[in-house]
Design an enzyme around this catalytic site. Structure first.
Site, mmCIF file in Angstrom:
data_model
loop_
_atom_site.group_PDB
_atom_site.id
_atom_site.type_symbol
_atom_site.label_atom_id
_atom_site.label_comp_id
_atom_site.label_asym_id
_atom_site.label_seq_id
_atom_site.Cartn_x
_atom_site.Cartn_y
_atom_site.Cartn_z
ATOM 1 N N LYS A 152 0.815 -1.219 0.000
ATOM 2 C CA LYS A 152 0.000 0.000 0.000
ATOM 3 C C LYS A 152 0.851 1.273 0.000
ATOM 4 C CE LYS A 152 -2.332 -0.595 3.783
ATOM 5 N NZ LYS A 152 -1.793 -1.881 4.274
ATOM 6 N N ARG A 201 -9.155 1.343 9.658
ATOM 7 C CA ARG A 201 -8.625 0.086 10.170
ATOM 8 C C ARG A 201 -9.711 -0.807 10.739
ATOM 9 N NH1 ARG A 201 -3.173 -0.478 10.683
ATOM 10 N NH2 ARG A 201 -2.034 1.473 10.525
ATOM 11 N N ARG A 218 12.307 -8.283 5.420
ATOM 12 C CA ARG A 218 12.743 -6.888 5.460
ATOM 13 C C ARG A 218 13.963 -6.705 6.355
ATOM 14 N NH1 ARG A 218 7.273 -3.434 6.655
ATOM 15 N NH2 ARG A 218 6.360 -3.587 4.587
ATOM 16 N N ARG A 273 13.845 -5.363 12.133
ATOM 17 C CA ARG A 273 13.074 -4.675 13.184
ATOM 18 C C ARG A 273 12.236 -5.698 13.947
ATOM 19 N NH1 ARG A 273 9.187 -0.440 11.133
ATOM 20 N NH2 ARG A 273 8.598 -2.258 9.941
ATOM 21 N N ARG A 297 0.533 -9.386 13.613
ATOM 22 C CA ARG A 297 0.029 -8.233 12.845
ATOM 23 C C ARG A 297 -1.011 -8.682 11.837
ATOM 24 N NH1 ARG A 297 5.207 -5.678 10.342
ATOM 25 N NH2 ARG A 297 3.792 -4.141 9.450
#
Ligand SMILES: [Zn+2]
Length: 216
Positions: free
Chosen positions: A16, A92, A126, A159, A170
């Site tokens: 996104k 959300r 990532r 992270r 998540r």
């Protein structure tokens, strides 16, 4: 009609952010995210809202979650000051979707469709440079030397947000709160699904076509 009002939906890792940025540039519209809107309205007076603190800044400085009502108000302010926009990361949940329908009209609602397995791969791969913040991906955009930033030679780290356990959490939160938002727009017959697993350029073309259609 004025500049297009676009809502981009998708799970964490669906792309996104990247696609919103490109869309904003291509169509000359604002990229509105909750995070940016919060940062640029930190000192908005919310004293009338019967909240614990008088400004969003006070929540952020206290390390507390900014209440939904305040987030709503901030999104409203951001959308009002934008001629056209692509909204990314809001709503959300269904309450926010309801609120959004009261404050603006959407020309296009696009859902970036990416499978769960692909989302997990993207998010857990990532890496970010500990020194300069540059982003990498072990599979899709690896550095020249493993674990080392191409730009500054800094150490690449994962992270906490991107570890497999956190990623699964998540995605679960997304499934529970935000997937119903996608269903809501689908039931209203306004949702357009774009395959989010292709090359970024193809995905962008798919989204642009939807926005072009909506704007004409
Ligand atoms: Zn670096």
């Amino acid at each position: 009609m004025g500049e297009p009002h676009v809502l981009l939906l998708g799970a964490p890792g669906a792309g996104k952010g990247t696609q919103s940025k490109r869309l904003a540039e291509a169509f000359g519209i604002e990229h509105v995210t909750t995070g940016d809107a919060l940062r640029s309205n930190k000192d908005m007076d919310i004293g009338h809202m019967d909240t614990e603190y008088d400004t969003p800044r006070a929540y952020m400085e206290a390390g507390e979650l900014v209440p939904d009502a305040v987030v709503n108000e901030i999104v409203k302010t951001a959308l009002r000051s934008a001629d056209g926009y692509v909204l990314d990361g809001y709503p959300r949940n269904l309450d926010q979707a309801e609120y959004l329908s009261e404050i603006t009209d959407l020309d296009a609602v696009v859902f970036l469709d990416v499978s769960n397995a692909e989302l997990v791969d993207r998010l857990t791969g990532r890496r970010v440079c500990d020194d300069c913040g540059a982003n990498y991906h072990v599979e899709f955009s690896p550095p020249e030397n493993e674990g080392v930033c191409d730009g500054c030679g800094g150490e690449l780290i994962q992270r906490d947000d991107d570890t497999e356990d956190t990623v699964r959490d998540r995605l679960e939160v997304y499934e529970e709160n935000t997937a119903p938002v996608v269903d809501h727009y689908r039931e209203k017959g306004v949702l357009v699904e774009v395959d989010g697993e292709g090359a970024p350029d193809e995905v962008f073309e798919g989204i642009s076509d939807v926005v072009d259609d909506a704007a004409n």
